[in-house]
Scaffold this motif. Structure first.
Motif, mmCIF file in Angstrom:
data_model
loop_
_atom_site.group_PDB
_atom_site.id
_atom_site.type_symbol
_atom_site.label_atom_id
_atom_site.label_comp_id
_atom_site.label_asym_id
_atom_site.label_seq_id
_atom_site.Cartn_x
_atom_site.Cartn_y
_atom_site.Cartn_z
ATOM 1 N N ASN A 19 88.949 -15.799 47.332
ATOM 2 C CA ASN A 19 88.624 -15.832 48.769
ATOM 3 C C ASN A 19 87.692 -14.686 49.154
ATOM 4 O O ASN A 19 86.769 -14.868 49.956
ATOM 5 C CB ASN A 19 89.903 -15.734 49.607
ATOM 6 N N VAL A 20 87.960 -13.523 48.590
ATOM 7 C CA VAL A 20 87.112 -12.357 48.877
ATOM 8 C C VAL A 20 85.679 -12.638 48.411
ATOM 9 O O VAL A 20 84.707 -12.355 49.121
ATOM 10 C CB VAL A 20 87.673 -11.094 48.183
ATOM 11 N N LEU A 21 85.567 -13.232 47.225
ATOM 12 C CA LEU A 21 84.237 -13.545 46.689
ATOM 13 C C LEU A 21 83.534 -14.592 47.550
ATOM 14 O O LEU A 21 82.321 -14.516 47.778
ATOM 15 C CB LEU A 21 84.370 -14.031 45.241
ATOM 16 N N LYS A 22 84.298 -15.549 48.038
ATOM 17 C CA LYS A 22 83.717 -16.580 48.901
ATOM 18 C C LYS A 22 83.155 -15.936 50.180
ATOM 19 O O LYS A 22 82.036 -16.236 50.602
ATOM 20 C CB LYS A 22 84.782 -17.617 49.268
ATOM 21 N N ASP A 23 83.937 -15.043 50.779
ATOM 22 C CA ASP A 23 83.471 -14.357 51.995
ATOM 23 C C ASP A 23 82.240 -13.502 51.702
ATOM 24 O O ASP A 23 81.306 -13.437 52.502
ATOM 25 C CB ASP A 23 84.584 -13.459 52.570
ATOM 26 N N PHE A 24 82.264 -12.856 50.547
ATOM 27 C CA PHE A 24 81.118 -12.041 50.132
ATOM 28 C C PHE A 24 79.878 -12.932 50.002
ATOM 29 O O PHE A 24 78.784 -12.571 50.446
ATOM 30 C CB PHE A 24 81.440 -11.370 48.787
ATOM 31 N N GLY A 25 80.060 -14.099 49.396
ATOM 32 C CA GLY A 25 78.951 -15.039 49.219
ATOM 33 C C GLY A 25 78.371 -15.498 50.551
ATOM 34 O O GLY A 25 77.161 -15.676 50.692
ATOM 35 N N ARG A 26 79.253 -15.684 51.531
ATOM 36 C CA ARG A 26 78.774 -16.084 52.861
ATOM 37 C C ARG A 26 77.920 -14.989 53.475
ATOM 38 O O ARG A 26 76.889 -15.269 54.084
ATOM 39 C CB ARG A 26 79.968 -16.349 53.776
ATOM 40 N N ARG A 27 78.414 -13.740 53.311
ATOM 41 C CA ARG A 27 77.675 -12.618 53.906
ATOM 42 C C ARG A 27 76.308 -12.457 53.254
ATOM 43 O O ARG A 27 75.334 -12.104 53.884
ATOM 44 C CB ARG A 27 78.476 -11.319 53.766
ATOM 45 N N ALA A 28 76.284 -12.709 51.967
ATOM 46 C CA ALA A 28 75.019 -12.546 51.233
ATOM 47 C C ALA A 28 74.463 -13.916 50.868
ATOM 48 O O ALA A 28 74.117 -14.183 49.733
ATOM 49 C CB ALA A 28 75.267 -11.716 49.986
ATOM 50 N N ALA A 29 74.409 -14.785 51.881
ATOM 51 C CA ALA A 29 74.095 -16.195 51.611
ATOM 52 C C ALA A 29 72.744 -16.384 50.924
ATOM 53 O O ALA A 29 72.586 -17.246 50.072
ATOM 54 C CB ALA A 29 74.119 -16.975 52.904
ATOM 55 N N ARG A 30 71.802 -15.546 51.273
ATOM 56 C CA ARG A 30 70.477 -15.743 50.695
ATOM 57 C C ARG A 30 70.245 -14.899 49.449
ATOM 58 O O ARG A 30 69.155 -14.906 48.887
ATOM 59 C CB ARG A 30 69.409 -15.417 51.729
ATOM 60 N N ARG A 31 71.313 -14.172 49.096
ATOM 61 C CA ARG A 31 71.177 -13.312 47.928
ATOM 62 C C ARG A 31 71.653 -14.090 46.704
ATOM 63 O O ARG A 31 72.580 -14.875 46.805
ATOM 64 C CB ARG A 31 72.064 -12.096 48.132
ATOM 65 N N LYS A 32 71.040 -13.866 45.592
ATOM 66 C CA LYS A 32 71.495 -14.539 44.384
ATOM 67 C C LYS A 32 72.770 -13.847 43.925
ATOM 68 O O LYS A 32 72.769 -12.676 43.570
ATOM 69 C CB LYS A 32 70.423 -14.452 43.306
ATOM 70 N N VAL A 33 73.879 -14.592 43.897
ATOM 71 C CA VAL A 33 75.167 -13.977 43.600
ATOM 72 C C VAL A 33 75.357 -13.769 42.099
ATOM 73 O O VAL A 33 75.890 -12.780 41.646
ATOM 74 C CB VAL A 33 76.310 -14.845 44.169
ATOM 75 N N LEU A 34 74.869 -14.717 41.341
ATOM 76 C CA LEU A 34 75.084 -14.614 39.896
ATOM 77 C C LEU A 34 74.068 -13.669 39.271
ATOM 78 O O LEU A 34 72.870 -13.903 39.345
ATOM 79 C CB LEU A 34 74.944 -15.995 39.263
ATOM 80 N N PRO A 35 74.522 -12.577 38.664
ATOM 81 C CA PRO A 35 73.563 -11.599 38.154
ATOM 82 C C PRO A 35 72.886 -12.032 36.848
ATOM 83 O O PRO A 35 71.710 -11.817 36.676
ATOM 84 C CB PRO A 35 74.431 -10.363 37.920
ATOM 85 N N LEU A 36 73.639 -12.600 35.944
ATOM 86 C CA LEU A 36 73.100 -12.960 34.633
ATOM 87 C C LEU A 36 72.378 -11.789 33.973
ATOM 88 O O LEU A 36 71.312 -11.937 33.393
ATOM 89 C CB LEU A 36 72.132 -14.152 34.736
ATOM 90 N N ASP A 37 72.918 -10.626 34.107
ATOM 91 C CA ASP A 37 72.320 -9.479 33.445
ATOM 92 C C ASP A 37 73.284 -8.974 32.369
ATOM 93 O O ASP A 37 74.206 -9.680 31.972
ATOM 94 C CB ASP A 37 71.973 -8.377 34.461
ATOM 95 N N GLU A 38 73.108 -7.755 31.952
ATOM 96 C CA GLU A 38 73.937 -7.227 30.878
ATOM 97 C C GLU A 38 75.426 -7.216 31.234
ATOM 98 O O GLU A 38 76.271 -7.121 30.366
ATOM 99 C CB GLU A 38 73.490 -5.807 30.548
#
Lengths: 183, 137
Positions: free
Chosen positions: A87-106
């Motif tokens: 749920n926390v991650l879902k809320d975070f995703g809403r706040r950063a809606a236009r930000r790419k959530v998945l980093p796919l980095d190291e």
């Protein structure tokens, strides 16, 4: 499949929860120590950017401790904590809606071992991580709770307020879609 | 290794690095500090929220009851409307027309013709009003 927490650890959680509710701050710190890393893995696996994992872990524990009155022991404390993390991650995703959530980095890769194997593993992990983002939230969480955290369907169902049969169906749908993506 | 087992192995490795990097002791410390700072504010917030909800409920329920009572009262207290109450606004000719209509109605109902019908043109406005009021009872 990883093993869920042994009984002694879950009963230890219960004692720590009672101690915290009686005002023992050290009990809260110990609960964080027990479950912070699995929670971080779950959050990162579900798409949290590495830079935000620390904050998201903290926020999840804060919400969990404030909601402990609603925790009836229907599942293990860790399982309940992971669903709050979702749920926390879902809320975070809403706040950063236009930000790419998945980093796919190291952050999500294992960088040790043979370079060739490492490259293959990295590619597969990236595909899996990207595939997970394409799944509906429930399927993604069921998949992670089962495959990453090693929980049984009964436990997953209790945490997500569904039935073990439904949890099994969600898992198999997730698995089928992920196989298509990764292969 | 089956595809499913391979995917499960991959899933276990997801986020492993982020978990390793997490400073668990520092996280625990921050969580405890935040819990120490914020529970009172939370309780106050919850209390304020419930107070607001309760106040809104009182306003809504009280308002609904007041409106309902007004509607009931206005229905109960509404007096019977008499045509005679409006007579003061009518001219002599209009009054004669009204009386003629009355005559017409009485004729069709009873077949009897009141004596006054023949003298209507001789009456002034005040007399016509008096006749109409007497007819209305």
């Amino acid at each position: 499949m990883a093993h869920p927490l042994p009984l002694s650890e879950t009963s230890g959680d219960a004692a720590l929860i009672l101690a915290w509710q009686s005002g023992d701050e050290q009990a809260a710190a110990e609960l964080v120590g027990r479950h912070a890393r699995p929670l971080a893995r779950f959050l990162a696996g579900a798409g949290a950017p590495e830079a935000d994992v620390d904050d998201l872990v903290q926020e999840t524990f804060i919400r969990a401790f404030r909601s402990l009155g609603r925790f009836r022991g229907q599942c293990q404390f860790r399982t309940w904590l992971l669903t709050i993390g979702g749920n926390v991650l879902k809320d975070f995703g809403r706040r950063a809606a236009r930000r790419k959530v998945l980093p796919l980095d190291e952050a999500v890769r294992d960088v040790t071992g043979d370079p060739h194997e490492h490259a293959e593993a990295r590619e597969a992990e990236e595909l899996l991580a990207a595939g997970l983002q394409k799944l509906p939230r429930l399927q993604r969480e069921v998949f992670l709770l089962r495959a990453q955290q090693g929980l049984e369907y009964d436990e997953i169902a209790a945490a997500l307020a569904t039935t073990p049969g439904a949890a099994r169906v969600h898992y198999h749908h997730a698995m089928r879609k992920l196989k298509e993506i990764v292969e | 290794m089956s595809d499913e087992a391979r995917l499960e192995n991959l899933a276990k490795r997801l986020g492993a690095r982020a978990a390793e990097r997490l400073d668990v002791a520092a996280t625990a410390q921050k969580v405890v500090e935040r819990l120490r700072e914020q529970p009172v504010r939370r309780i106050v917030w919850v209390q304020q929220t419930w107070l607001r909800i309760a106040a809104a409920l009182v306003v809504v329920v009280g308002g609904a009851l007041a409106v309902r009572q007004n509607v009931v009262r206005s229905h109960a207290a509404h007096p019977a409307h008499l045509v005679a109450d409006d007579l003061s606004d009518l001219s002599t000719d209009e009054l004669r027309d009204v009386l003629a209509t009355f005559d017409q109605l009485i004729r069709t109902d009873s077949g009897a013709v009141p004596e006054s019908s023949t003298d209507l043109h001789e009456l002034d406005a005040q007399q016509l009003r008096a006749v109409l009021r007497s007819l209305e009872g």
